[in-house]
Write an enzyme that holds these catalytic residues in place. Structure first.
Site, PDB file in Angstrom:
ATOM      1  CD  GLU A   1      -2.539   1.728   0.302  1.00  0.00           C
ATOM      2  OE1 GLU A   1      -2.429   2.894  -0.101  1.00  0.00           O
ATOM      3  OE2 GLU A   1      -3.323   0.890  -0.222  1.00  0.00           O
TER       4      GLU A   1
ATOM      5  N   GLY B   1      -6.405   0.601   4.806  1.00  0.00           N
ATOM      6  CA  GLY B   1      -7.765   1.097   5.002  1.00  0.00           C
ATOM      7  C   GLY B   1      -8.267   1.832   3.780  1.00  0.00           C
TER       8      GLY B   1
ATOM      9  CB  THR C   1     -10.767   5.535  -0.959  1.00  0.00           C
ATOM     10  OG1 THR C   1      -9.709   5.805  -1.880  1.00  0.00           O
ATOM     11  CG2 THR C   1     -11.837   6.613  -1.097  1.00  0.00           C
TER      12      THR C   1
ATOM     13  CE  LYS D   1     -21.590   7.112   4.341  1.00  0.00           C
ATOM     14  NZ  LYS D   1     -20.929   7.572   3.099  1.00  0.00           N
TER      15      LYS D   1
ATOM     16  CB  ILE E   1     -20.185  11.352  -3.871  1.00  0.00           C
ATOM     17  CG1 ILE E   1     -19.510   9.984  -3.727  1.00  0.00           C
ATOM     18  CG2 ILE E   1     -19.251  12.451  -3.366  1.00  0.00           C
ATOM     19  CD1 ILE E   1     -18.308   9.784  -4.642  1.00  0.00           C
TER      20      ILE E   1
ATOM     21  CB  VAL F   1     -27.716  13.170  -2.560  1.00  0.00           C
ATOM     22  CG1 VAL F   1     -28.290  13.376  -3.948  1.00  0.00           C
ATOM     23  CG2 VAL F   1     -27.386  11.718  -2.304  1.00  0.00           C
TER      24      VAL F   1
ATOM     25  CG  ASP G   1     -14.195   0.995  -5.654  1.00  0.00           C
ATOM     26  OD1 ASP G   1     -15.081   0.193  -5.295  1.00  0.00           O
ATOM     27  OD2 ASP G   1     -14.035   2.113  -5.126  1.00  0.00           O
TER      28      ASP G   1
ATOM     29  CG  HIS H   1     -44.609  -2.202  18.758  1.00  0.00           C
ATOM     30  ND1 HIS H   1     -44.897  -1.439  17.652  1.00  0.00           N
ATOM     31  CD2 HIS H   1     -45.249  -1.622  19.816  1.00  0.00           C
ATOM     32  CE1 HIS H   1     -45.701  -0.448  18.004  1.00  0.00           C
ATOM     33  NE2 HIS H   1     -45.927  -0.534  19.312  1.00  0.00           N
TER      34      HIS H   1
END
Length: 460
Positions: free
Chosen positions: A36, A41, A43, A53, A181, A183, A304, A437
């Site tokens: 790496e 970890g 992107t 988030k 991305i 919105v 990806d 419930h």
């Protein structure tokens, strides 16, 4: 040049797909090298899923503080402290990164820091050192895309990377792209107090989702004061002191402080030696079969760079699958339709399986049955003051083949929906399950009861 041989698996890229493959391969007794150039970890952890988030949760807190009186709680909203928000966000990333580094060591994975390049079907070179392995997994991930001729300067015209590191809330923003991305950032910035306009070339926001979900998002965005222009193309941008002027093909111009380019992500495969060593690329993506094998023996691709959904959890699933494939366990291939998707704007959108349009295209209009259960009938949704629905798409007299949810926190419900889709459950079977419930999960139960012909809290 130094030679280092003897690995069972060499993984090029330490993002979601890469490290999942590394950990699973190590669990299965293989000698693993993980290469790496940045941080393990990838992107998702450092520049994508997790930090965005965190911003979205801060945005939710801001909205709650503004609107608290509707719950009988008196608070005052004094503004957004972006250094404080960034400290909160960065602290979460740092803790997760530290934990991940510990897992690399615990799994006895050889971590090689540096930019790797495929130099042979069984070898990767990093900073002059050659590492050989019996199997190679390509997991180099994706980067933010732009449009031809649209240059991201990092100041006025920015990508999601720069948007995550802003030390201020822009007074106004144009968001180019109404997908996930776009919105999500529009939702954050509006909650933080910015004037936001989304420009989307396709006819609706979140165009990959079911049309009914898009309508709920658009209706809620209008109420929130988020502007959007759909079915219109971007024509150009001029930067000036203090902002940008965005031109659209219909002749309209929009002034703003920043332009966020959120037109999707492209594969990171260029200049890494893939094609030179026999790996076939199509528009930059690695071509694989359903078992994620490239055309080169013992060379696989995950995440990806493989055409399809660009989701961290798809990368995890790919990585685990390939590790088990190499170990000879004959795992079940990963089906994109069976992978749950969540867009974390306000309202959240979550789905799995086919949209209504896709189902009708595949099966014919007369073979598809749909049902929408409005969250107005769900007690917990009323407590949260959220609106939306649970929509089911069913093959006539057959299983549920699509579940589409819109509303606050519905991303937490999609795991059950994933089981319904992947296990080809009939509405009658799900209707037998007891949902606690009051929870929003009851919306799934109620929708399936209605589809099974025994509605409870549904008006005719």
């Amino acid at each position: 040049m130094a030679d280092t041989a003897g690995f069972d698996v060499i993984i090029l890229g330490g993002g979601s797909g890469g490290y999942a493959a590394a950990f699973r391969a190590s669990e299965l007794g293989m000698n693993v090298a993980l290469i790496e150039k940045d941080k393990v970890g990838g992107t998702c952890l450092h520049y994508g899923c997790i930090p965005t988030k965190a911003l979205l949760h801060a945005a939710e807190v801001a909205d709650n503080s503004r609107e608290s009186e509707q719950f009988g709680v008196k608070t005052s909203f004094e503004g957004i402290d972006m250094p404080g928000v960034n400290s909160y966000k960065d602290g979460i990333v740092a803790r997760l990164y530290k934990g991940l580094q510990g897992l690399v060591k615990a799994n006895k994975v050889t971590f090689i820091e540096g930019e790797g390049k495929l130099v042979a079907p069984n070898a990767v070179e990093v900073a002059g050192a050659r590492y050989e392995g019996r199997n190679i997994i390509l997991a180099t991930g994706s980067r933010s895309r732009s449009l031809p001729g649209l240059e991201i300067d990092g100041t006025r015209v920015i990508s999601s990377y720069e948007a995550l590191t802003l030390d201020r809330v822009p007074s106004s923003a144009v968001v180019l792209g109404g997908g996930v991305i776009g919105v999500e950032f529009a939702s954050v910035w509006r909650s933080f107090g910015a004037d936001v306009t989304i420009v989307e070339a396709l006819p609706r926001l979140v165009p990959a989702e079911d049309e009914a979900s898009s309508k709920v998002v658009e209706r809620t965005f209008r109420k929130r004061g988020i502007g959007f222009k759909t079915g219109v193309r971007f024509a150009g941008v001029e930067t000036r002191d203090g902002g940008v002027t965005v031109s659209l093909e219909n002749g309209e111009k929009i002034e703003a402080e920043v332009l966020l380019v959120a037109v999707g992500r492209g594969p990171v495969t260029e200049g890494l030696g893939y094609e030179e060593n026999g790996v076939t690329l199509d528009r930059g993506f690695v071509v694989t079969d359903e078992r994620l094998r490239t055309g080169v023996p013992n060379v696989y691709a995950v995440g990806d760079i493989v055409p399809g959904l660009q989701l961290a959890h798809r990368g995890f699933a790919h990585g685990i699958f390939v590790a088990e494939e190499i170990a000879g366990l004959n795992p079940v291939p990963v089906d994109d339709l069976g992978i749950p998707k969540v867009t974390y704007c306000d309202p959240e959108v979550a789905s799995v399986g086919l949209t209504e349009a896709q189902a009708k295209e595949r099966l014919g209009d007369d073979k598809v049955v749909t049902l929408e259960y409005n969250l107005a009938g769900n007690g917990k949704s009323q407590i949260l003051r959220t609106q939306g629905h649970a929509k089911l798409v069913r093959e006539k007299d057959g299983p549920v083949i699509g579940v589409h949810l819109v509303g606050a926190r519905v991303g937490e419900l999609i795991a059950e929906a994933q089981l319904i889709y992947n296990w080809e459950a009939l509405p009658d079977e799900v209707a037998q399950l007891v949902h606690p419930h009051p929870t929003q999960s009851e919306a799934l139960g109620e929708a399936h009861m209605a589809l099974a012909g025994k509605p409870l809290h549904v008006h005719g």
